[in-house]
Each structure stands twice: as C-alpha cells, then as structure tokens.
Design an enzyme around this catalytic site. Sequence first.
Site, mmCIF file in Angstrom:
data_model
loop_
_atom_site.group_PDB
_atom_site.id
_atom_site.type_symbol
_atom_site.label_atom_id
_atom_site.label_comp_id
_atom_site.label_asym_id
_atom_site.label_seq_id
_atom_site.Cartn_x
_atom_site.Cartn_y
_atom_site.Cartn_z
ATOM 1 N N HIS A 231 88.708 60.300 45.228
ATOM 2 C CA HIS A 231 88.416 60.065 43.798
ATOM 3 C C HIS A 231 88.373 58.571 43.471
ATOM 4 C CE1 HIS A 231 89.491 64.375 43.248
ATOM 5 N NE2 HIS A 231 90.424 64.070 44.139
ATOM 6 N N SER B 38 73.222 33.422 41.737
ATOM 7 C CA SER B 38 72.748 33.668 40.381
ATOM 8 C C SER B 38 72.199 32.363 39.837
ATOM 9 C CB SER B 38 73.910 34.153 39.512
ATOM 10 O OG SER B 38 73.659 33.851 38.149
ATOM 11 N N LYS C 195 78.569 33.163 41.867
ATOM 12 C CA LYS C 195 78.122 34.475 42.333
ATOM 13 C C LYS C 195 77.667 34.506 43.779
ATOM 14 C CE LYS C 195 77.508 37.544 39.051
ATOM 15 N NZ LYS C 195 78.053 38.874 39.196
ATOM 16 N N GLU D 141 72.495 46.667 47.194
ATOM 17 C CA GLU D 141 72.020 47.366 45.985
ATOM 18 C C GLU D 141 70.626 47.941 46.198
ATOM 19 O OE1 GLU D 141 73.407 44.989 42.232
ATOM 20 O OE2 GLU D 141 73.186 43.616 43.901
#
Length: 459
Positions: A157, A278, A284, A291
């Site tokens: 979970h 970024s 970043k 992704e």
Amino acid sequence: GRSAMWGGRFAAGPAAIMERINASIDFDKRLFRQDIAGSKAHCQMLMATGIVSKDDGEAILAGLDQILQEIVDGRFVFKTALEDIHMNVEARLREIIGPAAGRLHTARSRNDQVATDFKLWTRDAIDGLDRDMAALQAALIDQAEAHADAVMPGFTHLQAAQPVTFGHHLLAYVEMLGRDRGRLRDARARLNECPLGAAALAGTGFPIDRHSTAAALGFDRPAANSLDAVSDRDFAVELMAAASLCAVHLSRLAEELVVWTSAQFGFVRLSDGFSTGSSIMPQKRNPDAAELIRAKTGRVVGHLNGLLMVMKGLPLAYSKDMQEDKEPVFETVDTLTLCLAAMTGMIADLRVDRARLAAAAGAGFSTATDIADWLVRELGLPFRDAHHVTGAIVKRAEERGVGLEDLSLADLQAVEPRITADLRLDPAGSAAARTSFGGTAPVRVREACADARRRFLDP
Ligand code: ARG
C-alpha cells in the site's frame, strides 16, 4: 477524365484520395528485406519445380539482389501510385529485367506475400526485443549483486511494511522480464509457420513446394490451412500483448524510480546522462526518461487494442482492413525498444544511497512483524496473540513518538513481561532473518543473482 459531365471537377480528386487511403508504401517499405527474401525463396522454388525456367529465374534473382542494394543505398524511388512494397519491388524488377519479372508472381498473391513478409519482420522484432530484455535483466542483476545486502523499506500500500534488500527488490523485475521473454518465445513458436503458397486464399494448382519455401525462410513448417494463413494476424496481436505486459512492468519500475529519486525518498540518484534540469528551478534533476517510459506504456497498450479492433468481425479470408496491422506493430516495437534501452541505461548508471535506504528501512515500525515472530518462536505464543501483543507495543512507541528499536526493555516488558533482552530489533537483522527460498535475506539474494544469470543470461 472519367466523363465529360463531371470529369473536369472530379476525375483527379477522387483518384488522388483513393490513392492516399489505399497506399501503404510510406510504412510498409520497412518490409523490404523480408519482401525480397520471400520473393527469392519463392523464385528458387519455382525454378526447382520447373514452373519457371532457369534463365528467367536467374534474371529474377539477380534483379531482386540489385533492388535490395538500391534500397539499402537509398537510391530506390518508392512510388505511392504503386501502393505497397510488393508492387514497388515488382515494378522495379520489370524495369530491370523486362517481362520475365511477371513470372515471379506465379502461384502467389500479395495476400500470402504480405503475411509472410510481416511474419518474418515480427520474428526478427521478437528476437531483437528478447536481446534488449536480456540486457535489462543483466543490468538489474549487476545492481542486485552490488546491493544484495542494502536494506531498504519494503512496502505494501506504499506504506512501510517490512525491511527488504535492494537487490531483492530489483530481482523481482528480473523475474517479470523473464516471463516477458517467455511470452515472446511462445509467440515466436506459434508464429513460425509459413503462409507462402496459400496464394490468394485457396492455394494454387501449380505444383509448388511449400515445404521448401518454408524451410528456406527459417519457418518450422508451412501453415496448414490456406485460408487461415492469409487471414489471421494473431501473431502480431501476441507480440503486442507480450509487449504490453513488458511495458506495464517497465512502467512500474519507472514509477518507482520517479518516487525513489524524489527529495523526500532520496533512495537513488540517476546519472547526469539520465537526468534533466529545469529552466527555472536550478536544484532540479528530473527523471524524465522514467516518466516517459511510464507514459509510453499507454501507447503500447493502445496499439494492442487497436489491432484487436481491426481484426474483430472480419470475415475470412483477406480484407484490406488488415493493411492496418503494420503501423501499430512497428510503433510498438520501436517504442518498447526505446524504453528498454532507456531503462537499461538508467539502471546501469544508478547510484544507490545505501545510508539513506538503511535509515528509511526502520521507519513506520517496519520491524513489528519481527517482534511478533520472536514471541511465537521464543515464548510459544500463537501468531494471532503475538500479533495482538505487538500491536500494543507499536501503540506505545507511537505514543512516545519513537521507533520500535528505541523502546527500552522496560517499555517492552510493560506490555509482555516475558520479553527479554534477546529481542533485538534492527532492519538489517530483520531482512537477514528472512532466509526462506525466494526470501529477501542477502544470502538468498546472492544465490538468486547467480541463479538468475544461469536461467536468463547463460543460454
Ligand atoms: N498492402 C497490402 C497489405 O498490407 C498487401 C496485400 C494486398 N492484397 C490485396 N488483396 N489487396 O495488406
């Protein structure tokens, strides 16, 4: 013009649109190697059976070799007016060798031709994907070996469950990829029957030798039923189903990389080569490749559904609908190949923050099961009772705002007086104790790495 009445306005228009909707050359030119190999095998068989003369056959074979060279060299001019790869090749053959080119299509149709070409292409694609999946397995096993004893939180979970080892976690994906490869292998075995010689749908009256063309093209045997041979694309669907499952596996690993690389987790670090910056936030290091792998799974699964819908309800035998089989398969193979390569690169370069993993491993009372197990083992409590006692211990730790390992013996004994100082809680010990076959203990993980190499990488 078609007719004096409307030809002026319509004659060119509908014909151009017809050509556009009908032509597949823009994408099926990718089948040129398979198309020429299939034609050569067919021609050799026509010569061997005396259906085509030696002179004509040799001219055809030489012409086909020349065409292959022209395409490889980028000198071949593909024409939309010639619809598809089959007619483009044949038309060029006629330019090169003259009317004898017309004999190549004896006892053959584009229906068995395209099914043969596409199976050959799909078979190569399966072999390529298998190699790429093996490469990813190798990268995962290398990292698993290096971090066989790196303890980390195991989740259910996405809540801290029990400590596991990083190597064990990675080996889970090695197993998934092993099954993905098995599915491809199974699909390949079913695919490997040759449609050539089924002709348009009914077979042919010429004395062809389907066994020889099948063997020449590396098939196990000729397809048994001519109608089936030109009508089904289940081999393509099977490839896409196997690809979809693999993509789903990659997507889950990608998701974990996204989570693990976040500042909040900080479990792993992607190399510079697999991180993006970024334009506004200098700190970043974004996991874009992960992704995109996660996202591209949508494409792959979409293509599977797309071809299933194309095939649904088609009467036997060939219908032009089936020309829509190629783009989804090409795109699926291209996408999965890219995703596998990107994932292999990310995994190979991955830097694991073992200290951070270890620190996180004990969070969320992840050693609670070890207390319960101890109570069972040392005090002879039934597991359900031990579970209850441990719950009370967790409650105590929660009230104090400390971890289980921070509770004093007095704290523990306040809940269960028979607990002794023998009860030691630490995440590494917890993982090391799980020595059952397939379990997370470093000793098992090292064995599992060797076993995985044997099962997946040696043969
Ligand atoms: N380009 C066609 C395809 O991809 C080749 C087969 C054409 N056959 C036909 N009967 N029109 O399916």
